[in-house]
Design an enzyme around this catalytic site. Structure first.
Site, PDB file in Angstrom:
ATOM      1  CG  HIS A  16      -5.650  -2.197   0.480  1.00 52.79           C
ATOM      2  ND1 HIS A  16      -4.836  -2.083  -0.739  1.00 52.79           N
ATOM      3  CD2 HIS A  16      -5.213  -1.294   1.530  1.00 52.79           C
ATOM      4  CE1 HIS A  16      -3.800  -1.423  -0.379  1.00 52.79           C
ATOM      5  NE2 HIS A  16      -4.237  -0.894   0.816  1.00 52.79           N
ATOM      6  CB  SER A  70      -0.945  -0.287   1.171  1.00 54.74           C
ATOM      7  OG  SER A  70      -2.024   0.876   0.949  1.00 54.74           O
ATOM      8  CG  ASP A  75      -6.361  -3.574  -3.118  1.00 56.65           C
ATOM      9  OD1 ASP A  75      -7.110  -2.829  -3.113  1.00 56.65           O
ATOM     10  OD2 ASP A  75      -5.325  -3.749  -2.827  1.00 56.65           O
TER      11      ASP A  75
END
Lengths: 387, 201
Positions: free
Chosen positions: A361, A163, A328
């Site tokens: 995610h 991320s 995600d």
């Protein structure tokens, strides 16, 4: 900081208890915004041993709410104090501390010991609060580079992150190509879309409009904008999970036996989100949350080349491993493909894995055989190439 | 991606290695564990990338230090730039694909030159098995009718007609049986065919 190369806390097949350390930097750091931090602390942990050439070091960059505590335990025999990537980093793990010297660092603006809004501003003797400058990903990378110097790491064998952490890995490879042999970019994106920024701004508005926020100077008022932080986290959490996994975990399950026709918790998902929100609001700093989301919004390395990501990535010499997760939607596989396609256009070495996962995610933090196998293969290759 | 038959044909891979230029940019579609790219890197010092849909193949490539992109070939090659590669290789994969026309078009968009190899359905041993009333099973077609990934089998003549009808120019052809080149009656005596192709301009 006393010893730049601390003895590793190695026990049989676990890292055991790991003690964080603090590095103080008195050389001013000019930030992307133009603001200058005269001095700052970085809190970090290390795992494994740096080899004589200083060539087996791996930097783990954390995401929005992460910390320097990547692996091992904070408190002996308490698995609840394990680091946030303990399934990935450790002896025999995909990023194997038997081979690598792994560094986790809390970023500037954080709230886990590194200098941030809740630290004391030396000029006023009061917490920085809203006066703490907004930091960008490149500022973190510059600060991390100074920590690398301090630790005796000239070149990272790999810079790794998921991320927002993956964005730091990209930034490292672009800004310090000669210092990064491998960049591992997991569940990331080359920049935030309007939808991503919109989510971040709703989260920020929740904090900024909380009456307890006091323009960011809530410390002096002895309060915490808990309601805002809680809402921000609840919103964030929705975007970290996939629709499927939410349906599977919670569905329309009720807490009680029947509908209550009120606004208290009725559905399990409400209970879960409120619990996550409360937990987060109990330890995370509201100003840090604002800063981290802004760093996400500002990240866009292609800007330096008029939007041409390939031109920017052409500066990198690192081998890239890019990983995404099918479910995600915060940073979808298509966003990772943008990175991969730019690397292809720039004729850079890259491997790309699109892991079939229902976990949205958050999958980048979870244990998944395919995901961990790819990571393990990549790091085993780094070990083999070093020999 | 199915490379089981391809791996048996040493001569098939040898020919591909011969055809690929020194130091060229190569994209191997359905690259499996990356063995062909490893050879091309060793012998031709190519700048190679593989594409495969199977995560275990991708992991094997990563372990071997081969550039690899996990992607479904059926969805084309979007993301790969026009004429970004010197050679795009599709070895023993064409016959297992749904979107035959699209992948050939995409190969020649992305690459200056395509290299295609496939088992020849017109090989006499295959024809003989059909005449005797069975679906062919051989070195090159090692599957039973019910478990084969091969859905678009063709003969040499079929493929050449396809090329004619789709603006594909054949630069070179090599027909092999038991790792030896076939010199006459190719469509009958050849077990495997390799073509170097380019887009007609």
């Amino acid at each position: 900081m006393d010893d730049p190369r601390p003895a590793p806390a190695v026990t049989a097949r676990t890292l055991g208890v790991v003690t964080p350390q603090t590095a103080r930097f008195d050389q001013p750091l000019t930030l992307r915004s133009g603001a200058v931090l005269e001095s700052y602390d970085l809190v970090y942990e290390t795992y494994g041993t740096l080899d004589a050439e200083g060539s087996n070091a791996v930097l783990i960059c954390h995401a929005l709410s992460g910390t320097h505590h990547v692996a091992g335990l904070s408190v002996a025999d308490d698995p609840k104090t394990a680091g946030w990537w303990d399934n990935m980093v450790g002896p025999g793990k995909p990023i194997d501390t038997d081979h690598f010297f792994v560094v986790g660092v809390n970023n500037l603006g954080g709230c886990h010991g590194s200098t941030g809004p809740s630290s004391i501003d030396p000029r006023t003797g009061k917490p920085w609060g809203a006066d703490f400058p907004l930091v960008a990903v490149i500022d973190w990378v510059h600060a991390q580079a100074r920590l690398a110097d301090r630790l005796g790491v000239k070149v990272w064998a790999a810079v790794v992150g998921g991320s927002l952490g993956g964005m730091q890995a990209m930034r490292w490879a672009i800004t310090f190509p000669e210092r990064v042999r491998n960049a591992v970019v997991v569940a990331a994106a080359p920049y935030l879309t309007a939808q991503n920024i919109a989510f971040n701004d709703v989260a920020r508005q929740a904090i900024l409009t909380d009456p307890d926020f006091h323009g960011g100077h809530f410390y002096e008022h002895g309060v915490v904008p808990t309601r805002g932080l809680r809402l921000a986290r609840m919103l964030g959490h929705i975007t970290y999970l996939s629709d499927d996994v939410m349906a599977e975990k919670f569905g329309r399950m009720l807490r009680g036996n029947d509908l209550k026709f009120g606004f208290d918790v009725e559905f399990e998902i409400e209970s879960y989100l409120r619990y996550q929100g409360d937990k987060f609001a109990g330890y995370f700093d509201a100003n840090t949350y604002l800063i981290m989301t802004k760093a996400l919004d500002y990240f866009d390395p292609a800007r330096e080349a008029g939007g041409d990501l390939a031109a920017v990535l052409a500066r990198a010499t690192a081998r890239f491993l890019v990983v995404s997760f099918t479910s995600d939607w915060r940073f979808s596989p298509a966003r990772s493909r943008e990175i991969v396609d730019a690397l292809l256009a720039a004729r850079r070495p890259v491997a790309y894995a699109e892991i079939d996962s229902p976990n949205g995610h958050d999958a980048f933090l979870m244990t998944d055989a395919h995901y961990h196998n790819v990571m393990r293969a990549h790091f085993a290759r780094i070990v083999a190439e070093a020999r | 991606m199915n490379r089981a038959a391809g791996q048996r044909q040493r001569a098939d891979l040898d020919a591909i290695v011969r055809w690929v230029g020194e130091g060229s940019r190569v994209l191997d579609l359905g690259c499996g564990d990356g063995h062909l790219l490893t050879r091309l890197q060793r012998h031709k010092r190519v700048e190679g990338y593989g594409v495969d849909f199977d995560i275990d193949s991708v992991t094997q490539c990563v372990a071997a230090g081969i550039n690899v992109i996990q992607s479904d070939l059926e969805r084309g090659l979007s993301g790969f730039g026009d004429q970004a590669f010197d050679h795009v290789i599709l070895s023993h994969t064409l016959q297992a694909m749904h979107s035959t026309e699209r992948i050939v078009r995409e190969m020649l968009r992305v690459g200056r030159e395509g290299i295609v190899s496939f088992p020849n359905f017109g090989y006499w041993r295959h024809r003989w098995q059909v005449i005797r009333g069975r679906m062919p099973v051989s070195e090159d077609l090692p599957y039973q009718w019910f478990d084969t990934p091969n859905i678009h089998l063709c003969t040499l003549r079929d493929f050449e007609l396809f090329c004619q009808q789709h603006g594909v120019h054949i630069l070179e052809r090599l027909v092999l049986t038991e790792n030896r080149p076939v010199s006459s009656m190719h469509n009958l005596l050849g077990a495997t065919a390799l073509y170097r192709i380019e887009a007609l301009r």
